[in-house]
Design an enzyme around this catalytic site. Structure first.
Site, mmCIF file in Angstrom:
data_model
loop_
_atom_site.group_PDB
_atom_site.id
_atom_site.type_symbol
_atom_site.label_atom_id
_atom_site.label_comp_id
_atom_site.label_asym_id
_atom_site.label_seq_id
_atom_site.Cartn_x
_atom_site.Cartn_y
_atom_site.Cartn_z
ATOM 1 N N SER A 185 0.869 -7.438 2.425
ATOM 2 C CA SER A 185 1.137 -6.444 1.400
ATOM 3 C C SER A 185 1.704 -5.220 2.112
ATOM 4 O O SER A 185 1.059 -4.690 3.014
ATOM 5 C CB SER A 185 -0.165 -6.079 0.672
ATOM 6 O OG SER A 185 0.046 -5.036 -0.241
ATOM 7 N N THR A 200 1.788 -2.087 2.626
ATOM 8 C CA THR A 200 1.201 -0.763 2.437
ATOM 9 C C THR A 200 1.139 -0.010 3.756
ATOM 10 O O THR A 200 0.467 1.007 3.864
ATOM 11 C CB THR A 200 -0.213 -0.893 1.841
ATOM 12 O OG1 THR A 200 -0.996 -1.748 2.684
ATOM 13 C CG2 THR A 200 -0.155 -1.484 0.461
ATOM 14 N N SER A 216 -10.075 -3.349 9.329
ATOM 15 C CA SER A 216 -9.418 -3.484 8.037
ATOM 16 C C SER A 216 -8.443 -2.347 7.884
ATOM 17 O O SER A 216 -8.417 -1.411 8.678
ATOM 18 C CB SER A 216 -10.440 -3.448 6.891
ATOM 19 O OG SER A 216 -10.948 -2.136 6.733
ATOM 20 N N LYS A 217 -7.647 -2.406 6.823
ATOM 21 C CA LYS A 217 -6.691 -1.330 6.573
ATOM 22 C C LYS A 217 -7.400 -0.038 6.189
ATOM 23 O O LYS A 217 -6.838 1.039 6.292
ATOM 24 C CB LYS A 217 -5.730 -1.725 5.446
ATOM 25 C CG LYS A 217 -4.702 -2.758 5.876
ATOM 26 C CD LYS A 217 -3.690 -2.955 4.784
ATOM 27 C CE LYS A 217 -2.608 -3.941 5.220
ATOM 28 N NZ LYS A 217 -1.580 -4.118 4.180
ATOM 29 N N ARG A 218 -8.626 -0.152 5.739
ATOM 30 C CA ARG A 218 -9.334 1.028 5.257
ATOM 31 C C ARG A 218 -10.367 1.543 6.243
ATOM 32 O O ARG A 218 -10.839 2.656 6.121
ATOM 33 C CB ARG A 218 -10.003 0.718 3.917
ATOM 34 C CG ARG A 218 -8.982 0.425 2.817
ATOM 35 C CD ARG A 218 -9.646 -0.084 1.552
ATOM 36 N NE ARG A 218 -8.657 -0.333 0.522
ATOM 37 C CZ ARG A 218 -7.938 -1.436 0.421
ATOM 38 N NH1 ARG A 218 -8.087 -2.390 1.312
ATOM 39 N NH2 ARG A 218 -7.061 -1.588 -0.543
#
Length: 482
Positions: A13, A15, A254-256
């Site tokens: 994705s 982002t 993770s991306k976060r």
């Protein structure tokens, strides 16, 4: 029956830049496809319209290309199974939503977010497993007209039968789940955008993916996807879920949280060869060998899904540094010099007109000292700009010794020689013998005078690379300053 040609995909994705987790999956997919003459596909899963950007998609391309993982089909290359952006495939998804609605395998749900949350809280209070109750399953046509008149825009949910669903994971073996605990799940949001688990099934089937490989965090998604394959009457691909990647503190990457992107590692001076080498070991082992340095071609020859592990993999920066230093030492000096150019230019040590021959000579001196390319400005600075004179350090090193007398003698000896390292060493050592200074004080003082630092590549070879004119000028400048 003829065996299908391997087709695998990486479907980030967009982002942000390529995340290390995506990079590892891309590497495994690339190796798996290439060793069998298969096809490696890049698909951009950009249905998250609020967060996805074209710029971020470029970051994905840049990160994977920096690693050398070139795809065979994709948004920028085309192919027989395009479009390769989900945002360009919305009509395809809606067609299959329509099929499921027509066959009564899916239905419209008019529940509001507030109603769903209230239902969830009631289930939690009753110590029941939270899941959608299915209350919109049997709405009449009149009910739907009334709810639409209220301004409600429906989602579409897939009917879940409640059976046990399972699959043989190529890394983990048999995995199953009781789908009665799921409830009917959404496949199309009220804005007409499909959810990930629905869109990816449509794409993987229509693009004829033979294998779907990804991190273990996607195992839960697999069951929703298997139910969608069943509802559409399609045979699912084979699945492989790799180890979860952890930060050094063993929190999940993770991306976060603890997100780390490939572009950051490029900027930090890691080599793509080293990053690939490192990523390969985060969930795979070559078997009974102590060898840890592999080229992409060697990895392609050795890789197999059977040797992938389900154990969590820790992203150990110290190990990456070690592998990177090993790879730097394997580079030819001119190759390393070329790779140092952008780092030295960013630090203001080089302009656009680069003397690659001179830079290569410098590189030969610092080759063994570089753990990462971003440390080159500090290591090479003395060769590319006039160092400041560390007068206080020099006085501390000298004590009561005569700096001007030392420099005068050294300059006289050096001025009379042919400028090669052996002659420089002989001249320097003759002066030391004449002065009777201790080796520690004498060479530390000269190192500070010539390079401006107590730490540098070997003194004699450094002076040879700097050249006679610059070396003598620096010595005379130090004599005047002291």
């Amino acid at each position: 029956m003829e065996e299908k040609k391997i087709r695998v995909r990486i479907a980030p994705s967009p982002t942000g830049d390529a995340h290390v987790g995506h990079a590892r999956t891309a590497l495994y997919d690339y190796l798996f496809a290439k060793q069998s003459g298969g096809t490696f596909v890049l698909r951009i899963d950009d249905t998250d319209t609020a967060r996805n950007t074209a710029t971020s998609a470029e970051g994905v391309y840049r990160g994977l290309r920096w690693l050398g993982l070139e795809w065979d089909e994709g948004p920028d290359k085309g192919g027989a199974y395009g479009p390769y952006r989900q945002s360009e495939r919305l009509d395809i998804y809606r067609h299959y939503v329509g099929e499921l609605l027509s066959s009564a395998k899916a239905y419209e749900c008019f529940c509001t977010p507030e109603e769903l949350e209230a239902e969830r809280q009631a289930q939690l209070e009753a110590k029941d497993h939270p899941r959608y109750s299915g209350k919109c399953r049997d709405l009449s046509a009149e009910d739907k007209v009334r709810l639409r008149a209220e301004g409600r825009v429906p989602t579409v949910r897939l009917k879940v039968t409640g059976a046990v669903v399972g699959f043989t994971d190529l890394v983990r073996g048999w995995i199953e789940a009781d789908t009665s605990l799921m409830g009917d799940f959404i496949i199309l949001k009220s804005n007409g955008i499909p959810v990930y688990n629905f869109a990816t099934v449509i794409d993987d089937h229509l693009m004829e993916m033979t294998h779907v490989t990804r991190g273990a965090e996607h195992i839960a998604n697999t069951f929703n996807q298997l139910l969608t394959y069943q509802a559409l009457g399609w045979e699912p691909p084979q699945f492989a879920h790799f180890s979860i990647m952890l930060n050094e503190d063993r929190s999940k990457m993770s991306k976060r949280k603890g997100a780390t992107f490939i572009g950051q590692y490029a900027d930090m001076g890691y080599l793509p060869e080293a990053m690939l080498n490192f990523l390969a070991f985060l969930g795979w082992s070559p078997g009974d060998t102590v060898e840890e340095i592999y080229t992409l071609e060697q990895l392609q020859e050795l890789f197999s899904l059977e040797r992938c592990t389900s154990s969590n993999a820790v992203f150990d920066i110290k190990k990456l540094d070690w592998i990177n230093a090993k790879w730097i030492r394997l580079l030819a000096p001119e190759d390393l010099a070329r790779r140092l150019v952008p780092f030295l230019q960013k630090a203001g040590l080089l302009d656009e007109d680069v003397d690659l021959n001179y830079l290569t000579r410098i590189t030969k001196l610092v080759h063994e000292r570089l753990p990462r390319l971003d440390e080159a400005p500090l290591t090479c600075a003395a060769f590319l700009k006039e160092p400041s004179i560390p007068a206080d350090e020099m006085r501390q090193v000298l004590g009561n010794n005569d700096a001007q007398g030392c420099i005068a003698a050294v300059v006289a000896e050096l001025g009379a020689i042919t400028w090669v390292e052996a002659n420089i060493e002989q001249a320097i050592r003759r002066v030391q013998e004449q002065l009777g200074w201790s080796t520690k004080i004498y060479f530390m003082f000269l190192r500070l005078a010539v390079t401006g630092s107590k730490v540098s590549p070997p003194l004699f070879s450094s002076m040879e690379v700097l050249g006679k004119e610059i070396t003598l000028a620096r010595l005379n400048k130090v004599a005047a300053a002291l």
